[in-house]
Design a protein around this motif. Structure first.
Motif, PDB file in Angstrom:
ATOM      1  N   GLY A  86      34.452  41.903  43.489  1.00  0.00           N
ATOM      2  CA  GLY A  86      35.769  41.406  43.118  1.00  0.00           C
ATOM      3  C   GLY A  86      35.735  39.942  42.722  1.00  0.00           C
ATOM      4  O   GLY A  86      36.391  39.530  41.759  1.00  0.00           O
ATOM      5  N   THR A  87      34.947  39.147  43.452  1.00  0.00           N
ATOM      6  CA  THR A  87      34.804  37.737  43.112  1.00  0.00           C
ATOM      7  C   THR A  87      34.167  37.570  41.744  1.00  0.00           C
ATOM      8  O   THR A  87      34.585  36.721  40.943  1.00  0.00           O
ATOM      9  CB  THR A  87      33.952  37.018  44.175  1.00  0.00           C
ATOM     10  OG1 THR A  87      34.626  37.076  45.431  1.00  0.00           O
ATOM     11  CG2 THR A  87      33.718  35.563  43.805  1.00  0.00           C
ATOM     12  N   LEU A 108      30.079  41.641  31.294  1.00  0.00           N
ATOM     13  CA  LEU A 108      29.797  40.356  31.921  1.00  0.00           C
ATOM     14  C   LEU A 108      29.303  40.511  33.355  1.00  0.00           C
ATOM     15  O   LEU A 108      28.363  39.841  33.773  1.00  0.00           O
ATOM     16  CB  LEU A 108      31.053  39.479  31.909  1.00  0.00           C
ATOM     17  CG  LEU A 108      31.400  38.766  30.599  1.00  0.00           C
ATOM     18  CD1 LEU A 108      32.747  38.074  30.723  1.00  0.00           C
ATOM     19  CD2 LEU A 108      30.325  37.750  30.244  1.00  0.00           C
ATOM     20  N   VAL A 109      29.956  41.401  34.111  1.00  0.00           N
ATOM     21  CA  VAL A 109      29.649  41.546  35.530  1.00  0.00           C
ATOM     22  C   VAL A 109      28.464  42.472  35.765  1.00  0.00           C
ATOM     23  O   VAL A 109      27.735  42.325  36.745  1.00  0.00           O
ATOM     24  CB  VAL A 109      30.899  42.048  36.287  1.00  0.00           C
ATOM     25  CG1 VAL A 109      30.600  42.276  37.759  1.00  0.00           C
ATOM     26  CG2 VAL A 109      32.032  41.047  36.128  1.00  0.00           C
ATOM     27  N   GLY A 110      28.252  43.427  34.851  1.00  0.00           N
ATOM     28  CA  GLY A 110      27.172  44.390  35.026  1.00  0.00           C
ATOM     29  C   GLY A 110      27.577  45.614  35.819  1.00  0.00           C
ATOM     30  O   GLY A 110      26.798  46.147  36.619  1.00  0.00           O
ATOM     31  N   ILE A 111      28.824  46.060  35.618  1.00  0.00           N
ATOM     32  CA  ILE A 111      29.316  47.269  36.267  1.00  0.00           C
ATOM     33  C   ILE A 111      29.878  48.186  35.190  1.00  0.00           C
ATOM     34  O   ILE A 111      29.937  47.825  34.020  1.00  0.00           O
ATOM     35  CB  ILE A 111      30.396  46.949  37.322  1.00  0.00           C
ATOM     36  CG1 ILE A 111      31.574  46.192  36.672  1.00  0.00           C
ATOM     37  CG2 ILE A 111      29.816  46.149  38.471  1.00  0.00           C
ATOM     38  CD1 ILE A 111      32.712  45.860  37.632  1.00  0.00           C
ATOM     39  N   ARG A 129      39.285  49.285  37.552  1.00  0.00           N
ATOM     40  CA  ARG A 129      39.886  49.400  38.889  1.00  0.00           C
ATOM     41  C   ARG A 129      40.112  48.016  39.500  1.00  0.00           C
ATOM     42  O   ARG A 129      41.185  47.748  40.064  1.00  0.00           O
ATOM     43  CB  ARG A 129      38.983  50.225  39.806  1.00  0.00           C
ATOM     44  CG  ARG A 129      38.943  51.715  39.520  1.00  0.00           C
ATOM     45  CD  ARG A 129      38.208  52.447  40.619  1.00  0.00           C
ATOM     46  NE  ARG A 129      38.906  52.328  41.899  1.00  0.00           N
ATOM     47  CZ  ARG A 129      38.342  52.575  43.076  1.00  0.00           C
ATOM     48  NH1 ARG A 129      37.062  52.911  43.137  1.00  0.00           N
ATOM     49  NH2 ARG A 129      39.040  52.461  44.185  1.00  0.00           N
ATOM     50  N   TYR A 130      39.109  47.151  39.398  1.00  0.00           N
ATOM     51  CA  TYR A 130      39.272  45.796  39.935  1.00  0.00           C
ATOM     52  C   TYR A 130      40.369  45.041  39.193  1.00  0.00           C
ATOM     53  O   TYR A 130      41.212  44.389  39.802  1.00  0.00           O
ATOM     54  CB  TYR A 130      37.952  45.028  39.831  1.00  0.00           C
ATOM     55  CG  TYR A 130      36.931  45.404  40.872  1.00  0.00           C
ATOM     56  CD1 TYR A 130      36.968  44.854  42.153  1.00  0.00           C
ATOM     57  CD2 TYR A 130      35.909  46.300  40.578  1.00  0.00           C
ATOM     58  CE1 TYR A 130      36.027  45.192  43.116  1.00  0.00           C
ATOM     59  CE2 TYR A 130      34.958  46.642  41.533  1.00  0.00           C
ATOM     60  CZ  TYR A 130      35.026  46.089  42.795  1.00  0.00           C
ATOM     61  OH  TYR A 130      34.093  46.427  43.747  1.00  0.00           O
ATOM     62  N   LEU A 131      40.344  45.118  37.879  1.00  0.00           N
ATOM     63  CA  LEU A 131      41.323  44.389  37.073  1.00  0.00           C
ATOM     64  C   LEU A 131      42.743  44.848  37.364  1.00  0.00           C
ATOM     65  O   LEU A 131      43.668  44.031  37.487  1.00  0.00           O
ATOM     66  CB  LEU A 131      40.994  44.563  35.587  1.00  0.00           C
ATOM     67  CG  LEU A 131      39.701  43.894  35.111  1.00  0.00           C
ATOM     68  CD1 LEU A 131      39.336  44.391  33.716  1.00  0.00           C
ATOM     69  CD2 LEU A 131      39.835  42.379  35.127  1.00  0.00           C
ATOM     70  N   GLU A 132      42.934  46.156  37.491  1.00  0.00           N
ATOM     71  CA  GLU A 132      44.273  46.677  37.773  1.00  0.00           C
ATOM     72  C   GLU A 132      44.725  46.278  39.176  1.00  0.00           C
ATOM     73  O   GLU A 132      45.914  46.018  39.405  1.00  0.00           O
ATOM     74  CB  GLU A 132      44.292  48.198  37.605  1.00  0.00           C
ATOM     75  CG  GLU A 132      44.180  48.653  36.164  1.00  0.00           C
ATOM     76  CD  GLU A 132      45.377  48.217  35.328  1.00  0.00           C
ATOM     77  OE1 GLU A 132      46.516  48.295  35.828  1.00  0.00           O
ATOM     78  OE2 GLU A 132      45.168  47.799  34.165  1.00  0.00           O
ATOM     79  N   HIS A 133      43.780  46.227  40.112  1.00  0.00           N
ATOM     80  CA  HIS A 133      44.137  45.786  41.466  1.00  0.00           C
ATOM     81  C   HIS A 133      44.631  44.349  41.443  1.00  0.00           C
ATOM     82  O   HIS A 133      45.684  44.018  42.023  1.00  0.00           O
ATOM     83  CB  HIS A 133      42.932  45.899  42.397  1.00  0.00           C
ATOM     84  CG  HIS A 133      43.096  45.147  43.689  1.00  0.00           C
ATOM     85  ND1 HIS A 133      43.966  45.550  44.680  1.00  0.00           N
ATOM     86  CD2 HIS A 133      42.539  43.987  44.135  1.00  0.00           C
ATOM     87  CE1 HIS A 133      43.930  44.693  45.687  1.00  0.00           C
ATOM     88  NE2 HIS A 133      43.080  43.733  45.377  1.00  0.00           N
TER      89      HIS A 133
END
Length: 222
Positions: free
Chosen positions: A161-162, A182-185, A192-196
């Motif tokens: 998340g960070t 960018l993050v490698g996921i 999911r992270y962005l919407e959270h």
């Protein structure tokens, strides 16, 4: 341009970090140190804006280097870059005034995001004669954002998340696909992270309309 001192006892690792710094817009490496003593001397002679400081050095720890700099009232900013994952090490770095902490191994986008966040904080401080609460919250991170980070839904990790938040802050705005790269996921995980973070108010969204089909969701930091 921000001058950076790279401190790492491993020659190859230091060279990789130097190349990462020099690839980042508005940053340039002005020196490389292999020991704590060399780091202290380089800070005194080169006056860098930022030190990328390893914890494990042959003559003293990076934390000792940071303590000596602070005891001398040296204002140089420090990002700890280390394989050390112990909670007491992270806590001591935080209490010692480190601007950020990046765990090895990492890829270029992760360091670039840290450097970009550092640049944005520095420019924000330079451009304001006074402060209000919104500026303080943007520099330190509001309590609400920290609590939201701690209450991630099941299946989402604070560490990733960070990285996602750092990636968003390193750009004016980006899509889930760009964030994933960018993050490698995966794109699904990034979404999911962005919407959270959109739900918590840490991010906001802009719909970009193009051709046929659904508009693209573009995320940016609030």
């Amino acid at each position: 341009m921000f001058d950076v001192l790279v401190v790492d006892d491993d020659f190859m690792v230091a060279e990789i970090h130097r190349r990462f710094v020099d690839r980042t817009p508005d940053f340039a490496t002005v020196g490389v140190a292999r020991t704590g003593a060399q780091a202290l001397e380089a800070v005194a002679t080169l006056s860098p804006d930022l030190v990328l400081l390893d914890v494990h050095l042959p003559d003293m720890s990076g934390l000792d280097v940071m303590r000596r700099l602070r005891a001398d009232r040296n204002p140089v900013e420090i990002i700890m870059i280390t394989a050390a994952r112990e909670l007491d090490t992270v806590t001591e770095a935080l209490h010692g005034g480190a601007a950020d902490y990046l765990i090895k191994p990492f890829e270029f986008p992760q360091l670039q995001a840290k450097l970009t966040a550092f640049k944005e904080r520095s420019l924000t401080l330079q451009s304001h004669a006074g402060v209000d609460q919104s500026l303080v919250d943007s520099l330190f991170g509001s309590a609400g954002q920290r609590q939201a980070q701690q209450r991630l839904p099941k299946g989402l990790s604070p560490e990733t998340g960070t990285l996602v938040l750092d990636a968003v802050r390193s750009k004016a705005e980006l899509s889930a696909a760009e964030c994933a790269e960018l993050v490698g996921i995966s794109r699904v995980s990034a979404r999911r992270y962005l919407e959270h973070y959109l739900e918590t108010g840490a991010l906001e969204i802009r719909l970009q309309y193009g051709g046929a089909g659904r508009p693209e969701r573009r995320y940016r930091a609030t």
